[in-house]
Design a protein around this motif. Structure first.
Motif, PDB file in Angstrom:
ATOM      1  N   LEU A   2       0.795  -1.096   0.044  1.00  0.00           N
ATOM      2  CA  LEU A   2       0.094   0.015   0.076  1.00  0.00           C
ATOM      3  C   LEU A   2       0.983   1.379   0.083  1.00  0.00           C
ATOM      4  O   LEU A   2       0.538   2.059  -0.854  1.00  0.00           O
ATOM      5  N   LEU A   3       1.888   1.233   0.907  1.00  0.00           N
ATOM      6  CA  LEU A   3       2.892   2.543   1.007  1.00  0.00           C
ATOM      7  C   LEU A   3       3.453   2.575  -0.580  1.00  0.00           C
ATOM      8  O   LEU A   3       3.591   3.859  -0.938  1.00  0.00           O
ATOM      9  N   LEU A   4       3.824   1.772  -1.089  1.00  0.00           N
ATOM     10  CA  LEU A   4       4.417   1.528  -2.313  1.00  0.00           C
ATOM     11  C   LEU A   4       3.644   1.959  -3.436  1.00  0.00           C
ATOM     12  O   LEU A   4       3.988   3.017  -4.350  1.00  0.00           O
ATOM     13  N   LEU A  21      -7.459  -3.439   2.795  1.00  0.00           N
ATOM     14  CA  LEU A  21      -6.427  -2.854   2.403  1.00  0.00           C
ATOM     15  C   LEU A  21      -5.898  -3.764   1.183  1.00  0.00           C
ATOM     16  O   LEU A  21      -5.272  -3.399   0.257  1.00  0.00           O
ATOM     17  N   TRP A  22      -6.178  -4.909   1.326  1.00  0.00           N
ATOM     18  CA  TRP A  22      -5.902  -5.820   0.466  1.00  0.00           C
ATOM     19  C   TRP A  22      -6.719  -5.918  -0.858  1.00  0.00           C
ATOM     20  O   TRP A  22      -5.800  -5.721  -2.113  1.00  0.00           O
ATOM     21  N   ASN A  23      -7.526  -5.172  -0.901  1.00  0.00           N
ATOM     22  CA  ASN A  23      -8.699  -4.811  -2.084  1.00  0.00           C
ATOM     23  C   ASN A  23      -7.864  -3.761  -2.550  1.00  0.00           C
ATOM     24  O   ASN A  23      -7.941  -3.419  -3.899  1.00  0.00           O
ATOM     25  N   THR A  24      -7.495  -2.520  -1.788  1.00  0.00           N
ATOM     26  CA  THR A  24      -6.799  -1.278  -2.281  1.00  0.00           C
ATOM     27  C   THR A  24      -5.654  -1.724  -2.919  1.00  0.00           C
ATOM     28  O   THR A  24      -5.569  -0.817  -4.061  1.00  0.00           O
ATOM     29  N   VAL A  25      -4.971  -2.627  -2.698  1.00  0.00           N
ATOM     30  CA  VAL A  25      -3.616  -2.786  -3.484  1.00  0.00           C
ATOM     31  C   VAL A  25      -3.945  -3.463  -4.636  1.00  0.00           C
ATOM     32  O   VAL A  25      -2.860  -3.692  -5.367  1.00  0.00           O
ATOM     33  N   GLY A  26      -5.053  -4.066  -4.999  1.00  0.00           N
ATOM     34  CA  GLY A  26      -5.190  -4.875  -6.095  1.00  0.00           C
ATOM     35  C   GLY A  26      -5.323  -6.198  -5.734  1.00  0.00           C
ATOM     36  O   GLY A  26      -5.166  -7.116  -6.759  1.00  0.00           O
ATOM     37  N   GLY A  27      -5.592  -6.655  -4.616  1.00  0.00           N
ATOM     38  CA  GLY A  27      -5.707  -8.236  -4.551  1.00  0.00           C
ATOM     39  C   GLY A  27      -4.328  -8.712  -4.719  1.00  0.00           C
ATOM     40  O   GLY A  27      -3.248  -8.337  -4.529  1.00  0.00           O
ATOM     41  N   ALA A  28      -4.517 -10.111  -5.088  1.00  0.00           N
ATOM     42  CA  ALA A  28      -3.510 -11.072  -5.323  1.00  0.00           C
ATOM     43  C   ALA A  28      -2.447 -10.640  -6.295  1.00  0.00           C
ATOM     44  O   ALA A  28      -1.294 -10.824  -6.075  1.00  0.00           O
ATOM     45  N   GLU A  29      -3.097  -9.928  -7.308  1.00  0.00           N
ATOM     46  CA  GLU A  29      -2.279  -9.508  -8.660  1.00  0.00           C
ATOM     47  C   GLU A  29      -1.336  -8.258  -7.918  1.00  0.00           C
ATOM     48  O   GLU A  29      -0.250  -8.304  -8.450  1.00  0.00           O
ATOM     49  N   ALA A  33       2.597  -8.046  -7.727  1.00  0.00           N
ATOM     50  CA  ALA A  33       3.535  -6.917  -8.526  1.00  0.00           C
ATOM     51  C   ALA A  33       4.406  -6.262  -7.582  1.00  0.00           C
ATOM     52  O   ALA A  33       5.349  -5.847  -7.748  1.00  0.00           O
ATOM     53  N   ALA A  34       4.017  -5.931  -6.309  1.00  0.00           N
ATOM     54  CA  ALA A  34       4.732  -5.202  -5.450  1.00  0.00           C
ATOM     55  C   ALA A  34       5.906  -5.902  -4.889  1.00  0.00           C
ATOM     56  O   ALA A  34       6.974  -5.658  -4.828  1.00  0.00           O
TER      57      ALA A  34
END
Length: 313
Positions: A128-130, A162-170, A174-175
């Motif tokens: 999330l921070l990234l 927050l999992w959903n905010t960062v785009g889930g598993a994908e 990626a991060a």
């Protein structure tokens, strides 16, 4: 009246020449000191019957003493030996990784991937921070509220948000690719607690948080560290067992698997040992019959891992 060829003037001129001899000798000695510290004496002179070479010989003797080099230490072998003393319950497995922040030495024990349970929450916040950095913004008030509850209290609903905010598993994968985690795969179907990882990868993640060679800015790292230093009192177990009196930053995870009834218990963080040395430690386990047994296993492994990095002397 003194003669033009008289003695006093000549004696004074002779007396003035003596310091020149000493200065010349100093030049010879200084010119004979090499970059490696070896002294070559090109001349010996006497001043009033006293030799001046003794001091040069003393310097030469001191320069001939060879420096003492410490033998290389096989930390991986030491960690393996230390982990053999850990009582692993039948059917259970444990893996550990440790990094000495002062020396940069690291070692890993155990192979294979483990379910993360809630230690993935530190990874979610790092992602999330990234993401916020990429977007050129700070975390929103809502994101911060979720982050505090997710890390300090291990709140699952906040982790899901927050999992959903960062785009889930994908998004997490990626991060993690940017963070350098090569053996971690995000949980499918929204099951973030079933993300698979290795102790080595968790050490890599900790370096992103506590090191300086990081994709995260200093402000992002400080924020995540602050939350990991403030976990609820009831969750301050795990790698903290290897700490002395210094501040410990950690995130723990625990999960009973419905398919087996056995527990996944993990702990990652930064600890300061009793001697003041600072370590990053990750311990992953699975297969214990109870959570308490898993905590005991993880804490024993953390103490063994840090103990393996104590000075052999």
């Amino acid at each position: 009246m003194e003669s033009s060829t008289g003695g006093p003037d000549r004696r004074r001129r002779r007396a003035r020449r003596r310091p020149l001899l000493s200065a010349a000798l100093v030049a010879v000695v200084i010119g004979g000191v090499t970059a490696g510290g070896t002294v070559y004496v090109k001349a010996r002179a006497h001043d009033g019957g006293r030799t001046v070479s003794s001091r040069v010989q003393a310097v030469q003797k001191e320069a001939s003493v060879e420096p003492v080099t410490r033998p290389a230490v096989d930390r991986t072998a030491l960690l393996g030996t230390a982990m053999k003393a850990v009582d692993v319950p039948s059917g259970a497995a444990v893996s550990a990784a440790v990094l000495d922040l002062d020396s940069g030495e690291s070692a890993v024990y155990g192979q294979g991937a483990f379910d993360t349970a809630s230690i993935v929450k530190a990874d979610i916040l790092a992602a999330l921070l990234l993401r916020a950095q990429d977007e050129g913004r700070h975390l929103t008030a809502t994101e911060k509220a979720y982050a505090v509850k997710m890390i300090e209290s291990s709140d699952n609903a906040s982790a899901t948000a927050l999992w959903n905010t960062v785009g889930g598993a994908e998004g997490l994968d990626a991060a993690n690719a940017r963070f350098g985690l090569t053996g971690t795969s995000a949980g499918a179907n929204g099951l973030w607690g079933l993300t698979r990882t290795t102790a080595k990868d968790q050490l890599t993640l900790l370096r992103q948080v506590f090191g300086t060679d990081s994709k995260l800015t200093s402000a992002s790292r400080a924020y995540l560290r602050e939350l990991m230093e403030s976990v609820d009192a009831g969750q301050r177990w795990g790698v903290s067992a290897a700490a002395g009196s210094g501040v410990t930053a950690l995130k723990n995870g625990w999960l009973p698997r419905s398919t087996t009834g056995l527990w996944v218990v993990n702990s990652i963080g930064r600890v300061e040992a009793a001697d003041g040395s600072v370590y990053l430690v990750a311990v992953l386990s699975r297969g214990t019959a109870t959570q308490a047994a898993g905590i005991s296993l993880v804490e024993s492994a953390a103490r063994a891992a840090v103990g393996a990095f104590a000075d052999p002397a």
